[in-house]
Design a protein around this motif. Structure first.
Motif, short mmCIF file in Angstrom:
data_model
loop_
_atom_site.label_atom_id
_atom_site.label_comp_id
_atom_site.label_asym_id
_atom_site.label_seq_id
_atom_site.Cartn_x
_atom_site.Cartn_y
_atom_site.Cartn_z
N GLU A 207 -76.94 90.99 30.45
CA GLU A 207 -77.35 89.59 30.30
C GLU A 207 -77.70 88.96 31.64
OE1 GLU A 207 -77.89 87.76 27.70
OE2 GLU A 207 -76.99 88.85 26.03
N GLN A 208 -76.89 89.26 32.65
CA GLN A 208 -77.14 88.69 33.98
C GLN A 208 -78.44 89.21 34.57
OE1 GLN A 208 -73.53 89.69 36.10
NE2 GLN A 208 -72.43 87.88 35.37
N GLN A 209 -78.68 90.52 34.42
CA GLN A 209 -79.93 91.10 34.93
C GLN A 209 -81.13 90.51 34.21
OE1 GLN A 209 -80.26 93.13 37.44
NE2 GLN A 209 -78.27 94.07 37.77
N LEU A 210 -81.01 90.36 32.89
CA LEU A 210 -82.11 89.81 32.09
C LEU A 210 -82.37 88.36 32.47
CD1 LEU A 210 -84.14 90.02 29.80
CD2 LEU A 210 -82.28 89.53 28.18
N LYS A 211 -81.32 87.59 32.62
CA LYS A 211 -81.46 86.18 32.99
C LYS A 211 -82.12 86.03 34.36
CE LYS A 211 -78.74 81.94 33.72
NZ LYS A 211 -79.53 81.10 32.82
N ALA A 212 -81.70 86.85 35.32
CA ALA A 212 -82.28 86.78 36.67
C ALA A 212 -83.77 87.13 36.64
CB ALA A 212 -81.53 87.73 37.61
N CYS A 213 -84.14 88.14 35.86
CA CYS A 213 -85.54 88.54 35.79
C CYS A 213 -86.37 87.46 35.09
CB CYS A 213 -85.66 89.87 35.05
SG CYS A 213 -87.26 90.68 35.29
N CYS A 214 -85.84 86.87 34.03
CA CYS A 214 -86.56 85.79 33.34
C CYS A 214 -86.75 84.59 34.26
CB CYS A 214 -85.78 85.36 32.09
SG CYS A 214 -85.81 86.56 30.74
N GLU A 215 -85.73 84.23 35.02
CA GLU A 215 -85.84 83.11 35.95
C GLU A 215 -86.89 83.38 37.01
OE1 GLU A 215 -81.87 82.68 37.35
OE2 GLU A 215 -81.25 81.35 35.70
N SER A 216 -86.92 84.61 37.52
CA SER A 216 -87.91 84.97 38.53
C SER A 216 -89.32 84.92 37.95
CB SER A 216 -87.61 86.37 39.07
OG SER A 216 -88.57 86.78 40.01
N PHE A 217 -89.47 85.39 36.72
CA PHE A 217 -90.78 85.37 36.06
C PHE A 217 -91.26 83.93 35.87
CE2 PHE A 217 -93.07 84.92 32.02
CZ PHE A 217 -94.19 85.69 32.28
N ILE A 218 -90.39 83.07 35.38
CA ILE A 218 -90.77 81.66 35.14
C ILE A 218 -91.12 80.98 36.46
CG2 ILE A 218 -89.88 79.43 34.35
CD1 ILE A 218 -88.20 80.99 32.30
N LEU A 219 -90.35 81.28 37.51
CA LEU A 219 -90.63 80.70 38.82
C LEU A 219 -92.00 81.13 39.33
CD1 LEU A 219 -89.63 79.07 41.27
CD2 LEU A 219 -88.61 81.17 42.15
N ASN A 220 -92.33 82.41 39.17
CA ASN A 220 -93.63 82.90 39.62
C ASN A 220 -94.78 82.31 38.82
OD1 ASN A 220 -92.45 84.48 41.59
ND2 ASN A 220 -92.43 86.33 40.36
N MET A 221 -94.56 82.14 37.52
CA MET A 221 -95.60 81.53 36.68
C MET A 221 -95.81 80.06 37.09
SD MET A 221 -96.82 83.54 34.13
CE MET A 221 -97.01 82.66 32.59
N THR A 222 -94.72 79.38 37.37
CA THR A 222 -94.82 77.97 37.78
C THR A 222 -95.51 77.86 39.13
OG1 THR A 222 -92.77 77.49 36.59
CG2 THR A 222 -93.50 75.87 38.21
N LYS A 223 -95.14 78.75 40.04
CA LYS A 223 -95.76 78.74 41.37
C LYS A 223 -97.25 79.00 41.28
CE LYS A 223 -95.45 80.87 45.94
NZ LYS A 223 -94.80 81.93 46.77
N ALA A 224 -97.67 79.91 40.40
CA ALA A 224 -99.09 80.21 40.26
C ALA A 224 -99.87 78.98 39.81
CB ALA A 224 -99.28 81.34 39.26
N ALA A 225 -99.21 78.12 39.00
CA ALA A 225 -99.89 76.93 38.48
C ALA A 225 -99.93 75.80 39.49
CB ALA A 225 -99.21 76.47 37.20
N VAL A 226 -98.88 75.63 40.28
CA VAL A 226 -98.78 74.45 41.15
C VAL A 226 -98.87 74.80 42.63
CG1 VAL A 226 -97.38 73.27 39.43
CG2 VAL A 226 -96.25 74.51 41.27
N GLU A 227 -99.21 76.04 42.96
CA GLU A 227 -99.24 76.44 44.37
C GLU A 227 -100.10 75.51 45.24
OE1 GLU A 227 -99.55 80.52 47.01
OE2 GLU A 227 -100.40 80.47 44.99
N PRO A 228 -101.28 75.04 44.76
CA PRO A 228 -102.06 74.13 45.60
C PRO A 228 -101.33 72.84 45.94
CG PRO A 228 -103.42 75.04 43.85
CD PRO A 228 -102.01 75.43 43.54
N MET A 229 -100.34 72.48 45.13
CA MET A 229 -99.61 71.22 45.37
C MET A 229 -98.46 71.38 46.34
SD MET A 229 -99.37 69.55 41.57
CE MET A 229 -98.41 68.19 42.22
#
Length: 304
Positions: A207-229
Motif C-alpha cells: 500500500e505504501q509503495q502504491l501510494k508513493a507511486c500514485c502521488e509521484s504520478f499525480i505530481l508529475n501530471m500537475t507539473k506538466a500542466a502548470v509548469e509555465p506558471m
C-alpha cells in the motif's frame, strides 16, 4: 507439507525474486497497444458474427480489453498469484500467510525494480504507470485471500556488546579473574545479546509503495500542466516576502517587470499550450494502462 513449503520458497526465489526481465517485458507501451488492438479486433469480429444486441448487453464496454486476459502482466506478478492460488487450500493458514508474505514482498520489489528499467526504456511516465498498474492488480488479487500477510522477524542484537569486547581487547577487563568482575561473566550477565522482534507486513508495504507511486504520478501530471506558471509563482512569492520584510521596497504587483501585461499574456499562452499539448497524450496513456474507469478512480484515491 515440508517439501511443499521448500518447493514454494524455491519457486519464489527462482521465478519472482530472481526473475530477470527480458526485452519483451520492458516493451511498454507497445505491448499494451498491441494487446488493445488485438482485443478490439476480436470484439469487432464477435459483433459482426452475432446480433448487434451484444453491444447493448455489454453496456457499451466492449471496447475496453479485459486486462487479465491479455497476458500483458509482468511474469513475477503472474507467478506470484499462480503460486498463492494453488497453495491457498493446500496448507495450514499460518504457513500460507508466511509464504504469501514472502511472495508478495518479493513481487513488490520485483515490480519496483522493473519499473526503473522501463523508465530507461520508455520514459518516466510509462514506468510510473507500469508500477501502478501491476501493484493495483496485485493488491486486488491478494485481497481474495483471507489472511494477514504479517510475519514477526526475531533477531539477536549484539551491537551493545562492542564496549565489552573493546575492554577485553584493550586489557581493561580480564577473562581470567575469578570474581564477578570477570569480563565474560559481565558480558553474559549484564550485556548479553538482546532479542529484537520486528513485524513485517507485506500488505502495508504494498500500500505504501502504491501510494508513493500514485502521488509521484499525480505530481508529475500537475507539473506538466502548470509548469509555465512555476516561474511566475516563484517570483511572486519572493516579492511578497521582500515586501513583508521591508515596506520601503514594496511595489504593486502590476509594476513588477515579470507581471507586465505582455508577460502575463505569454504565461497564459504557455499554460494553454501545456494543457493542450502535454495533458491529452498523458491522459490517453493512462487510459491505455488503466482502461477501467473504476481503476483510474482508485489511482487518484491512492494519491490523496
Amino acid at each position: 507439507q515440508e517439501r511443499l513449503i521448500y518447493r514454494s520458497q524455491a519457486y519464489i526465489k527462482d521465478h519472482v525474486e530472481g526473475y530477470q526481465a527480458k526485452a519483451d517485458d520492458l516493451a511498454y507501451p507497445a505491448k499494451l497497444e498491441a494487446a488493445a488492438a488485438k482485443a478490439a479486433a476480436a470484439s469487432n469480429a464477435a459483433v459482426e458474427a452475432v446480433d448487434g444486441e451484444i453491444t447493448e448487453a455489454s453496456n457499451g464496454d466492449t471496447h475496453e480489453p479485459d486486462e487479465a486476459a491479455t497476458g500483458v502482466w509482468y511474469p513475477p506478478v503472474r507467478f506470484t498469484l499462480l503460486l498463492l492460488s494453488k497453495l491457498y487450500h493446500c496448507i495450514d493458514t499460518k504457513i500460507f500467510a508466511g509464504l504469501a508474505q514472502e511472495a508478495v514482498a518479493a513481487c513488490t520489489a520485483s515490480v519496483q525494480a522493473t519499473g526503473r528499467l522501463v523508465a530507461k526504456h520508455s520514459g518516466g511516465l510509462d514506468a510510473q504507470l507500469f508500477v501502478i498498474q501491476h501493484l493495483l492488480f496485485l493488491r486486488e488479487q491478494i485481497a481474495q485471500f483471507d489472511v494477514d500477510l504479517i510475519v514477526t522477524d526475531i533477531d539477536l542484537d549484539f551491537t551493545h556488546m562492542r564496549d565489552h569486547v573493546r575492554r577485553i581487547m584493550s586489557g581493561e577487563a580480564s577473562l581470567f579473574t575469578l570474581s564477578s568482575s570477570n569480563a565474560m561473566v559481565q558480558m553474559l550477565g549484564r550485556g548479553g545479546p538482546r532479542v529484537v522482534a520486528a513485524s513485517i507486513d507485506s500488505k502495508r508495504d504494498l500500500e505504501q509503495q502504491l501510494k508513493a507511486c500514485c502521488e509521484s504520478f499525480i505530481l508529475n501530471m500537475t507539473k506538466a500542466a502548470v509548469e509555465p506558471m512555476l516561474g511566475f509563482i516563484t517570483k511572486f512569492t519572493a516579492v511578497r516576502l521582500a515586501a513583508g520584510s521591508n515596506q520601503a521596497l514594496a511595489k504593486p504587483l502590476r509594476e513588477q517587470a515579470f507581471a507586465a501585461p505582455s508577460k502575463l499574456a505569454e504565461l497564459v499562452t504557455g499554460v494553454n499550450n501545456a494543457m493542450r499539448e502535454r495533458l491529452p497524450p498523458a491522459v490517453e496513456k493512462t487510459r491505455l494502462y488503466l482502461p477501467n474507469p473504476a481503476t483510474r478512480a482508485i489511482l487518484f484515491r491512492c494519491g490523496s
